[in-house]
Design an enzyme around this catalytic site. Structure first.
Site, PDB file in Angstrom:
ATOM      1  CG  ASP A 184      -5.748  -3.283  -4.404  1.00  0.00           C
ATOM      2  OD1 ASP A 184      -6.468  -2.944  -3.450  1.00  0.00           O
ATOM      3  OD2 ASP A 184      -4.637  -2.776  -4.635  1.00  0.00           O
ATOM      4  CG  HIS A 205      -4.919  -3.242  -0.577  1.00  0.00           C
ATOM      5  ND1 HIS A 205      -4.385  -2.508  -1.620  1.00  0.00           N
ATOM      6  CD2 HIS A 205      -4.400  -2.699   0.563  1.00  0.00           C
ATOM      7  CE1 HIS A 205      -3.590  -1.563  -1.136  1.00  0.00           C
ATOM      8  NE2 HIS A 205      -3.580  -1.667   0.193  1.00  0.00           N
ATOM      9  CB  SER A 258      -0.969  -0.050   1.181  1.00  0.00           C
ATOM     10  OG  SER A 258      -2.028   0.851   1.013  1.00  0.00           O
TER      11      SER A 258
END
Length: 432
Positions: A340, A374, A246
């Site tokens: 994601d 994700h 991230s």
């Protein structure tokens, strides 16, 4: 480190066997049951209580074979939290009783997760006190092997924890970072150290005396961390690896592009432009792309889907904020989940790779996983589709479908270690 023995309770002649009873959290175990009636319906049920006292559970329904046995390596679950032959399904399908809660091991040195496996003699959806298991076993899932040392880092500006494998070394050095929620998350670093890497779990916001929010990404902080790690006598130079997810992925890519110390970067589900907080490195300044909060979607559970909030990376607004990957001194491995919901990570990675090739660079690899979300973590980790992030008014949606996500975690974890060893040299070894 002394490991307590597994406690097992047997009723009648039925036996439940989980091998090994003590293992690393990213390692497979073998679950078998014998002594059942041929074709008997049974439930295998797993549970653990995390460090915040939240219970996680999973269950799978099986039919015993003609010999009255079940071997999860061969038997197909007919229902429950998953179906089919899934040897580690009772681990990666664990779900919290508390909504939007993510399973994170924080005390990686002092204690394991204790996972209780129960065998019931019928199909049991929600075990209650009246449901007596035929057999039960509690196993330990550790996030570090004996001998790995954790060293608290508070040196200059740098804050984090260094995990050093046992032995004289030298070991390949890696910096490990998580996302924009801040704090210090150590479980991936401790697992990598258990494989023979010297890993600095690096905090960069909302930890001790670091800023609570990220107003600016100043790469001089991360350069200081890299130099600190390379000075350790057990760390093999001259180059380091970095792994991030991230926001940590974005920073990892910037480190690879600007810091000479970084020769291998693993970028998991991040963007390849600077977002929100601008990036600064001496006389270099890259503005951050603004968020478009009106593009948030709210799903049926009330969680935020932020897939579109930073717009299309092909738009003109992004071009001044692109991280110049063509300047990288080493290689980059992009790991993306195609489901994601945090970012359009696959598109970002593809654009970065195309940019590198345009400048004559062939130093990028893409691992793209359909239906993965994700939070791609080490193997056997439960899928977290939604969780809270500090500072957000609603939980955030991460995406992913359970079994494909589990497969992505298993495959990418092996590939990440291969990639790091290819560019940093062989890791040491340490086994439970």
């Amino acid at each position: 480190m002394d490991f307590p023995r597994c406690h097992r309770r047997l009723i009648t002649m039925v036996q439940l066997m989980v091998t090994p009873e003590i293992s690393l959290a990213d390692s497979p175990v073998w679950i078998r049951a014998v002594g059942l009636t041929p074709s008997q319906p049974v439930t295998l049920h797993s549970s653990l209580i995390d460090e915040k006292n939240v219970k996680f559970e999973a269950r799978a329904f099986y039919w015993a074979n003609e010999a009255g046995e079940i071997d999860v390596k061969k038997a197909s679950a007919v229902g429950g939290d998953y179906t089919g032959v899934c040897p580690m399904g009772l681990f990666w399908s664990l779900k919290p009783e508390k909504m939007f809660h993510r399973l994170i091991k924080r005390d990686v040195i002092g204690s394991p997760f204790h996972v209780q496996i129960n065998l019931f003699g019928s199909f049991v959806m929600m075990p209650s006190e009246k449901d007596t298991p035929l057999a039960t076993c509690t196993i330990e899932r550790w996030f570090v092997t004996p001998g790995v040392e954790q060293i608290k880092i508070k040196d200059g500006q740098v804050r984090g924890s260094l995990f050093m494998p046992p032995g004289p070394g030298p070991f390949p050095g890696v910096i490990d970072m998580f996302g924009g929620g801040g704090g210090l998350i150590k479980f991936r670093a401790s697992l990598l150290a258990s494989k023979g890497f010297a890993v600095l779990a690096l905090a960069y916001m909302a930890y001790e005396d670091l800023p609570q929010t990220l107003a600016e990404v100043n790469l001089e902080y991360f350069e200081e961390a890299a130099k600190l790690l390379l000075k350790h006598p057990k760390v093999r130079g001259p180059g380091l690896g970095v792994i991030g997810v991230s926001k940590g992925s974005e920073i990892a890519l910037a480190m690879a592009s600007f810091l000479v110390q970084i020769v291998a970067a693993v970028c998991i589900n991040g963007t390849t432009t600077v977002n929100d907080a601008p990036l600064r490195f001496r006389d270099i300044y890259i503005p951050g792309v603004c968020y478009y909060p009106e593009k948030f979607l709210i799903n049926s559970m009330g969680a935020l889907d932020g897939h579109e909030i930073i717009g299309d990376p092909r738009d003109e607004a992004h071009q001044a904020s692109v991280i110049p990957l063509e300047k990288a001194h080493g290689s980059v491995l992009f790991v993306v989940g195609e489901d994601d919901r945090g970012f359009n990570s696959k598109l970002f990675a593809e654009l970065a790779i195309a940019r590198a090739k345009k400048y004559g660079k062939n130093n990028c690899t893409l691992l793209s996983y359909p239906k993965a979300g994700h939070l791609i973590e080490p193997p056997c980790s439960p899928l977290c589709t939604c969780s809270w992030i500090p500072g957000y008014m609603k939980p955030t949606q991460w995406g992913g479908e359970m079994e494909p996500h589990a497969q992505a975690q298993e495959h990418s974890w092996k590939e990440i270690q291969k990639f790091l060893e290819l560019h940093l040299g062989p890791a040491g070894s340490s086994n439970v």
